[in-house]
Design an enzyme around this catalytic site. Sequence first.
Site, short mmCIF file in Angstrom:
data_model
loop_
_atom_site.label_atom_id
_atom_site.label_comp_id
_atom_site.label_asym_id
_atom_site.label_seq_id
_atom_site.Cartn_x
_atom_site.Cartn_y
_atom_site.Cartn_z
N GLU A 194 9.53 64.11 12.52
CA GLU A 194 8.84 65.35 12.15
C GLU A 194 8.55 65.43 10.64
OE1 GLU A 194 10.09 69.95 12.58
OE2 GLU A 194 10.42 68.71 14.35
N ASP A 195 9.43 64.89 9.81
CA ASP A 195 9.33 65.14 8.36
C ASP A 195 9.14 63.91 7.48
OD1 ASP A 195 9.68 67.84 8.88
OD2 ASP A 195 11.83 67.79 8.53
N HIS B 72 17.62 63.11 13.05
CA HIS B 72 16.88 64.06 13.90
C HIS B 72 15.57 64.59 13.31
CE1 HIS B 72 18.84 67.37 11.63
NE2 HIS B 72 17.86 68.12 12.12
N ASP B 73 15.40 64.58 12.00
CA ASP B 73 14.17 65.10 11.40
C ASP B 73 13.21 63.99 10.94
OD1 ASP B 73 14.47 67.83 11.73
OD2 ASP B 73 15.56 68.09 9.86
N HIS C 39 20.90 68.13 4.70
CA HIS C 39 20.81 68.82 6.00
C HIS C 39 21.21 67.90 7.17
CE1 HIS C 39 19.42 71.15 9.40
NE2 HIS C 39 18.49 70.24 9.65
#
Length: 168
Positions: A58-59, A54-55, A28
């Site tokens: 958050e992840d 970018h993630d 992704h």
Amino acid sequence: MLDQAISFAARAHAGQLRKDGKTPYIAHPIRVMTILSCHFDIKDELILTAAVLHDLIEDTTRDYESISRHFGNDVADLVVAMSKDPRLPEQRREEEYHQQIAEAGWKAKLIKMADCLDNVQDAIDNSMQCRACDKARWALELIEENDPREVHQAAAILRDLLKSLQPA
């Protein structure tokens, strides 16, 4: 810097899968970076690096400090702008996330549009695609008249995709 970011993100997302339960999650952020580069014609390494990362906040277990240490404050600031606060209730979390993307500036908007485009294209069923389309429409609402040409070109690509998915 970009090649280091890809390796950094791949290690951070190791073992994670997309919602299909088969695709490694790292696909992704790599696709988001590719959309920015190939479809939105973005060559700015800072934007492409932030897209790959970018993630992370958050992840994964990575935080602002680790991203800043490896890639600088500008990249880390963009990654923070792309990160929801999991401590907040869902409704408030989404509202604040929308506000922080709007306030983060045009580079964050570009990354968000690429993220939305990938999520729409990668949806595994109609329900997921509908949710992804709703989020893409929201991202398009963030576009302002004074945003740079690149943002308006990216928005046009995202709008065209959404139109192509509407029943005739």
